[in-house]
Design a protein around this motif. Structure first.
Motif, PDB file in Angstrom:
ATOM      1  N   UNK A 262       5.852  10.609  -5.130  1.00 39.78           N
ATOM      2  CA  UNK A 262       6.276  11.329  -3.930  1.00 39.78           C
ATOM      3  C   UNK A 262       6.554  10.310  -2.814  1.00 39.78           C
ATOM      4  N   UNK A 263       7.812  10.149  -2.392  1.00 37.25           N
ATOM      5  CA  UNK A 263       8.139   9.155  -1.372  1.00 37.25           C
ATOM      6  C   UNK A 263       7.607   9.473   0.023  1.00 37.25           C
ATOM      7  N   UNK A 264       7.081  10.691   0.205  1.00 35.87           N
ATOM      8  CA  UNK A 264       6.539  11.038   1.524  1.00 35.87           C
ATOM      9  C   UNK A 264       5.064  10.666   1.671  1.00 35.87           C
TER      10      UNK A 264
ATOM     11  N   UNK B 265       3.638   5.121   9.631  1.00 33.58           N
ATOM     12  CA  UNK B 265       2.695   5.273  10.741  1.00 33.58           C
ATOM     13  C   UNK B 265       1.260   5.325  10.240  1.00 33.58           C
ATOM     14  N   UNK B 266       1.028   6.003   9.120  1.00 36.51           N
ATOM     15  CA  UNK B 266      -0.322   6.133   8.572  1.00 36.51           C
ATOM     16  C   UNK B 266      -0.862   4.796   8.098  1.00 36.51           C
ATOM     17  N   UNK B 267      -0.057   4.045   7.373  1.00 35.04           N
ATOM     18  CA  UNK B 267      -0.539   2.760   6.865  1.00 35.04           C
ATOM     19  C   UNK B 267      -0.699   1.756   8.008  1.00 35.04           C
ATOM     20  N   UNK B 268       0.138   1.865   9.050  1.00 37.10           N
ATOM     21  CA  UNK B 268      -0.028   1.008  10.227  1.00 37.10           C
ATOM     22  C   UNK B 268      -1.377   1.293  10.891  1.00 37.10           C
ATOM     23  N   UNK B 269      -1.754   2.555  10.978  1.00 37.16           N
ATOM     24  CA  UNK B 269      -3.059   2.909  11.552  1.00 37.16           C
ATOM     25  C   UNK B 269      -4.200   2.415  10.668  1.00 37.16           C
ATOM     26  N   UNK B 270      -4.028   2.436   9.358  1.00 32.84           N
ATOM     27  CA  UNK B 270      -5.043   1.889   8.460  1.00 32.84           C
ATOM     28  C   UNK B 270      -5.267   0.409   8.735  1.00 32.84           C
TER      29      UNK B 270
ATOM     30  N   UNK C  14       0.838  -1.205   0.000  1.00 30.97           N
ATOM     31  CA  UNK C  14       0.000   0.000   0.000  1.00 30.97           C
ATOM     32  C   UNK C  14       0.868   1.248   0.000  1.00 30.97           C
ATOM     33  N   UNK C  15       1.875   1.252   0.866  1.00 35.16           N
ATOM     34  CA  UNK C  15       2.767   2.407   0.951  1.00 35.16           C
ATOM     35  C   UNK C  15       3.550   2.600  -0.344  1.00 35.16           C
TER      36      UNK C  15
ATOM     37  N   UNK D 164       8.311   1.423  11.327  1.00 35.69           N
ATOM     38  CA  UNK D 164       8.921   1.398   9.998  1.00 35.69           C
ATOM     39  C   UNK D 164       9.340  -0.018   9.617  1.00 35.69           C
ATOM     40  N   UNK D 165       9.929  -0.727  10.574  1.00 31.32           N
ATOM     41  CA  UNK D 165      10.367  -2.097  10.298  1.00 31.32           C
ATOM     42  C   UNK D 165       9.185  -3.022  10.010  1.00 31.32           C
ATOM     43  N   UNK D 166       8.096  -2.864  10.755  1.00 34.25           N
ATOM     44  CA  UNK D 166       6.923  -3.707  10.524  1.00 34.25           C
ATOM     45  C   UNK D 166       6.337  -3.473   9.143  1.00 34.25           C
TER      46      UNK D 166
END
Length: 415
Positions: free
Chosen positions: A316-318, A323-328, A306-307, A370-372
């Motif tokens: 855009x790499x930002x 953190x955002x995709x983890x919350x999703x 997804x990221x 980030x690692x997850x």
């Protein structure tokens, strides 16, 4: 019943976590061990269990059965003909395999749409997961079939009360091209009357959009808004082909949009407009889709792709940071399903995962999130707890060998 997790890393610091019944009771250092089952968290980090927001769980039996095909060819000429031969017992075995795979990769809750509701529910009950389940509602604009589908939905809703609180019932109209306008409106009215989620595929392909424009002069999101089907209890999967105006409608109506990047890419359905969705304030969560169009149910992989897909789509790499995709994959799914889970906090349902910090994929360990998202795979998942009960310990699920052996029989049957 109480479970005390000792010396586990939470938010980068070691602590103890006490679970009483099915909820987090106390999170603090130095909790008295007396009277509790003790689980060592040394060398492990505690995270919320993943919530897979769009699945067809029993399609695990069809993993690899019909790959590299266009969506409508895949459905009409391969998947649906085979599904017509499946029994409730088949669905049960497929759902057990799916539950096993999800537990092994850290998922504690999923939102499912598939045939034979009771076959899936039975598997979920036995495996100990949490789930929102809907039986597929398809009438193909046939009045007689529509009446039968409505009758079945009412009956299943009543029968769903026999299951534990870990299972929730939802309405599952498949899509606007497989369900009549009358049935869609009936299903939404029934869902609203009983406070149920309304789970539907939406704007997944260009063909779906073109057909809707031809029939109604409106795009799918516009048409569903016109007939009153969009609200905060609507769970819309895929939502790839949408205009800025449609994105505004989704945001205004509070629709929960479920992103399924791997399935979208594999079926070449299109690129999800994440940045536009986020900027408009659309509520977003994450799902894998079924294991026949993914081909796995691993939310760790889904987060990474997804990221990556968002970054390359928008150049855009930002975009869509970890953190955002983890919350999703966690708290956003809990919100979408109305569940008191998705985070590690006192009072919430005890759905959580212990991650092995000594796994090479998580070393040296600058940022766990980030690692997850970018590095981890299912080998990093050590222990899984759902509703306060340990479902997997040290990477092993009780009975997994029998589940795998039973599911393997289907290769010969389907060939």
């Amino acid at each position: 019943m109480s479970l005390l997790i000792k010396d586990v890393q939470l938010d980068s610091a070691p602590t103890d976590v006490l679970i009483e019944g099915n909820r987090f009771k106390t999170i603090a250092s130095g909790i008295d061990e007396t009277g509790h089952e003790i689980l060592s968290g040394a060398g492990r980090a505690l995270i919320p269990g993943f919530i897979n927001m769009h699945t067809h769980a029993s399609m695990s039996l069809l993993r690899g059965y019909a790959d590299d095909l266009h969506l409508h060819d895949w459905l009409n000429n391969h998947i649906w003909p085979l599904e017509a031969e499946l029994t409730e017992e088949d669905i049960y075995h497929g759902a057990r395999l799916a539950c096993l795979e999800m537990i092994k990769s850290g998922t504690t809750c999923f939102n499912d749409m598939y045939w034979y509701y009771h076959g899936v529910a039975r598997a979920v009950e036995e495996m100990g997961l949490r789930a929102t389940l809907s039986s597929v509602f398809i009438d193909l604009n046939d009045a007689e079939r529509a009446a039968a589908e409505r009758e079945q939905a009412v009956r299943l809703f009543e029968e769903s009360r026999r299951y534990s609180d870990r299972l929730s019932f939802a309405l599952g109209p498949h899509a606007i091209y497989t369900v009549s306008k009358t049935s869609l409106k009936w299903a939404k009215a029934f869902a609203r009357e009983h406070g149920l989620r309304f789970h539907i595929h939406l704007s997944e392909t260009e063909k779906e959009v073109e057909d809707c424009l031809s029939l109604y002069g409106l795009r799918p999101v516009q048409w569903l808004e016109k007939i009153g089907l969009l609200d905060e209890l609507t769970l819309a999967a895929h939502v790839v082909h949408v205009t800025d105006a449609e994105i505004g409608i989704l945001a205004d109506c509070g629709v929960e949009v479920v992103h399924n990047p791997v399935s979208n890419m594999k079926l070449a359905s299109g690129s999800f407009p994440f940045q536009k969705m986020e900027r408009a304030g659309v509520k977003l969560s994450l799902g894998t889709d079924g294991a026949s169009s993914n081909n796995n149910l691993c939310m760790l992989e889904e987060m990474k792709i997804a990221a990556m897909q968002a970054k390359v789509t928008h150049g855009d790499p930002t975009v869509l940071p970890a953190q955002t995709v983890f919350e999703m994959a966690t708290c956003n799914g809990a919100r979408a399903l109305g569940l008191e889970t998705g985070a590690i906090r006192e009072g919430l349902l005890a759905d959580c995962v212990l991650v092995d910090l000594d796994n090479p994929r998580l070393v040296p360990g600058f940022s766990l999130i980030d690692d997850l998202v970018y590095s981890a795979d299912s080998s990093c998942i050590d222990t899984v707890i759902c509703d306060g009960r340990i479902l997997m310990r040290d990477g092993h699920v009780d009975g997994e060998e029998e589940i795998i052996a039973e599911a393997r029989r289907y290769k010969k049957r389907f060939q």
